[in-house]
Design an enzyme around this catalytic site. Structure first.
Site, PDB file in Angstrom:
ATOM      1  N   LYS A   1      29.200 -61.104 -36.202  1.00 18.76           N
ATOM      2  CA  LYS A   1      29.215 -62.537 -36.490  1.00 18.76           C
ATOM      3  C   LYS A   1      28.620 -62.756 -37.881  1.00 18.76           C
ATOM      4  O   LYS A   1      27.608 -62.127 -38.231  1.00 18.76           O
ATOM      5  CB  LYS A   1      28.396 -63.268 -35.417  1.00 18.76           C
TER       6      LYS A   1
ATOM      7  N   SER B   1      29.745 -71.146 -30.529  1.00 14.99           N
ATOM      8  CA  SER B   1      30.023 -70.932 -31.927  1.00 14.99           C
ATOM      9  C   SER B   1      30.564 -69.541 -32.281  1.00 14.99           C
ATOM     10  O   SER B   1      31.136 -69.376 -33.354  1.00 14.99           O
ATOM     11  CB  SER B   1      28.749 -71.165 -32.741  1.00 14.99           C
TER      12      SER B   1
ATOM     13  N   SER C   1      26.617 -70.128 -27.112  1.00 13.51           N
ATOM     14  CA  SER C   1      27.533 -69.640 -28.148  1.00 13.51           C
ATOM     15  C   SER C   1      28.024 -68.209 -27.986  1.00 13.51           C
ATOM     16  O   SER C   1      28.911 -67.779 -28.724  1.00 13.51           O
ATOM     17  CB  SER C   1      26.888 -69.778 -29.531  1.00 13.51           C
TER      18      SER C   1
END
Lengths: 95, 489
Positions: free
Chosen positions: B79, B154, B178
């Protein structure tokens, strides 16, 4: 409606985020919508409840007082918008 | 050996160790898939094939020398919230669009030391604020199961990349859901460990008392291997928990006999769509068939989790994101009159609408005259929510329910109303407030042929047992083996 337009401008100033008049109008509705969701918790009786800042009641841990970082100023300043002689440049604040 | 890209992380590692494939071959094949599929998925923000292939070649040499660890040569993507030295690290924000990380996050250090290959930096909601991965400065991530739908957020890039078989595993972070919500919406498995288990060093901060890193992969076994690597004390993160190392694989073969599962009435009362309810209830039947006993439990203050979160997370965000001032790194506005104007224009230009909203809410709830009524009240409510879990865990070992109230929703569905977006995390936020470990595993296919996720919430540091339950479920079902057409192409 906890926030009026003046309050939106005041918070934006506190947060150092420039807002246009049109943005203030939109934010007024959006922020009050979020605060409306938050209102649900206002009626809850929390007398005597200790605020929970963290998952665990941790103490700030101490470490030996020795140097752990090397000097990498040039690396860290490589991404800065404006640097001169190892210093960060900002607009003049004292005339 | 099955198709390279559809193997799990553990199968990939086994094939590398047995020299059935080299890391360079594997990484080259996956880079080909990324260049073919990423233009439509937008799961990656940054790919650097030269660096990935160089790491793969080094891993192959290490394997040849007989010095390989369990993840040497295995491709993993990260990420874009984790600093990786020499890699552009953006947090999906214009503010950091040109930022090259000068040091490694602890998570990145661990993968590098293990000899894993960094396949690139994954797209996400800007500063991890969102539930659809639409708020990225680099454009929305699309769900591999249906390109017109969101992957969740997210960590939408992480979930989409694994679901589309661009990588066998990815790192992610979870502040209010997330990791779990995108895992659910993309039909993959994800674990948010206990708060403090994985170091936050070098992980760009959103809400520091809630942020926790974890893995996304296809199987519970893969998550266990990844957690073994990622977990561990780090003195550079003051909230990192110092406790003896564990082997998170230890319960993978353990059955469910003797396990008591709590079903919170609040989770099953309303709000869930019919297809999600059917999938979750069928999964609970499977767990019962495997030997688990179920009891109803109460989480009476659960509906307060969302309101408390939307005070605490923005408050911490407004403080954390004050560092983006256009002075030391990141974006600086081109035109300004003085220092204050430079700050304000820089931040207005650098942050997208959702980030600006949360900073403003945070600044309000922390401001003079409102702090007690909002921020302190939210922290008191947070303790009540945590207490509810404590009470529930007196009656059960594990809490099970839905991860998300619906399957993946269409792109733009919640664009006009942030509050509707927030409700997507209604089941995932409470464990973050309490600091509890929680995971999502695929448990069915619902409306529009889209995946459904089952959420497992454990007591503090119960990750090994949770992974064991998930592994038992995955031996009995094949939902985690289902792949979207994009992945099998």
């Amino acid at each position: 409606m906890p926030l009026d337009s003046d309050a939106v401008r005041r918070i934006a100033l506190l947060a150092r985020i420039a807002v246009t008049d049109a943005e203030v109008a939109a934010l007024h509705g959006e922020l009050n919508g979020i605060l409306g969701l938050v209102e649900q918790m206002q009626g809850v009786d929390t007398a005597g409840v200790v605020p929970m800042a963290h998952a665990f009641d941790m103490h700030a841990p101490l470490r030996p007082d020795v140097v752990t970082e090397t000097d990498r100023r040039a690396d860290f300043q490589a991404g800065a918008p404006a640097v001169e002689d190892g210093l960060y440049l900002v607009p003049r604040v004292i005339e | 050996m099955s198709a390279l890209h559809s193997m799990s992380l553990v199968e990939t590692a086994r094939a590398l160790a047995a020299r059935e494939v080299s890391s360079v071959e594997l990484v080259g094949a996956l880079l080909g898939r990324i260049s073919a599929l990423n233009p439509s998925l937008n799961a990656f923000i940054t790919v650097d094939p030269e660096t990935s292939l160089r790491q793969a070649a080094a891993a192959d040499q290490r394997i040849a020398r007989g010095e390989a660890g369990p993840l040497t040569g295995v491709p993993v993507a990260h990420k874009d919230i984790f600093m990786a030295r020499g890699w552009r690290t953006t947090c999906a924000s214009r503010m950091l669009a040109g930022f090259v990380a000068p040091y490694d996050a602890q998570v990145i250090e661990r993968f590098d030391a293990a000899g894993a290959v960094n396949m690139g930096k994954l797209n996400m909601d800007e500063f991890a604020m969102g539930s659809s991965s639409e708020s990225s400065f680099f454009g929305p991530v699309r769900n591999p199961w249906d390109l017109e739908r969101v992957p969740g957020g997210s960590s939408g890039g992480s979930a989409a990349a694994v679901a589309a078989a661009l990588v066998p595993a990815a790192t992610a972070t979870d502040t209010g859901g997330s990791i779990r919500q995108p895992a659910s919406l993309c039909g993959v498995s994800g674990l948010k460990p206990t708060y403090g288990l994985v170091s936050r060093y070098g992980m760009i901060a959103y809400a520091s008392s809630l942020d926790q890193a974890g893995p996304i992969a296809r199987t519970a076994e893969d998550l266990a291997v990844l957690t073994n690597l990622m977990a561990g004390h780090d003195p550079r993160d003051a909230t990192s928990v110092a406790r003896p190392a564990e082997d998170y694989r230890r319960d993978l073969e353990q059955g469910l006999a003797g396990l008591t599962i709590g079903l919170p009435r609040a989770y099953f009362a309303e709000g869930m769509s019919a297809d999600v309810r059917a999938g979750v209830e069928a999964a609970i039947d499977t767990l019962r068939r495997l030997g688990a006993r179920t009891v109803e439990v109460d989480l009476p203050r659960m509906e307060l989790a969302l309101p408390a979160y939307y005070v605490i997370a923005p408050a911490e965000a407004s403080s954390n994101l004050s560092r983006y001032d256009g002075v030391r790194y990141g974006h600086r506005a081109a035109d300004y009159t003085d220092l204050a104007d430079m700050y304000s224009r820089t931040r207005a230009e650098g942050f997208g609408p959702e980030v600006r909203r949360r900073i403003l809410i945070g600044a309000f709830v922390l401001s003079h005259g409102y702090y007690d009524a909002y921020y302190l009240q939210a922290q008191r409510v947070r303790r009540l929510v945590a207490q509810d879990f404590k009470d529930a865990f007196a009656h059960c070992d594990l809490i099970v329910g839905p991860t998300s109230p619906t399957v993946a929703f269409p792109l733009g569905a919640h664009a006009a109303d942030p509050l509707q977006m927030y409700l997507s995390d209604i089941y995932t936020i409470a464990p973050n407030l309490a600091g509890l470990p929680a995971m999502s595993i695929p448990c069915g296919i619902g409306a529009h042929d889209l995946p459904i996720g089952l959420q497992l919430v454990g007591n503090y540091f119960a990750e090994a047992r949770m992974l064991g339950v998930a592994a038992a479920f995955q031996r009995e079902t094949d939902w985690h083996r289902r792949m979207p057409a994009a992945a099998t192409a």
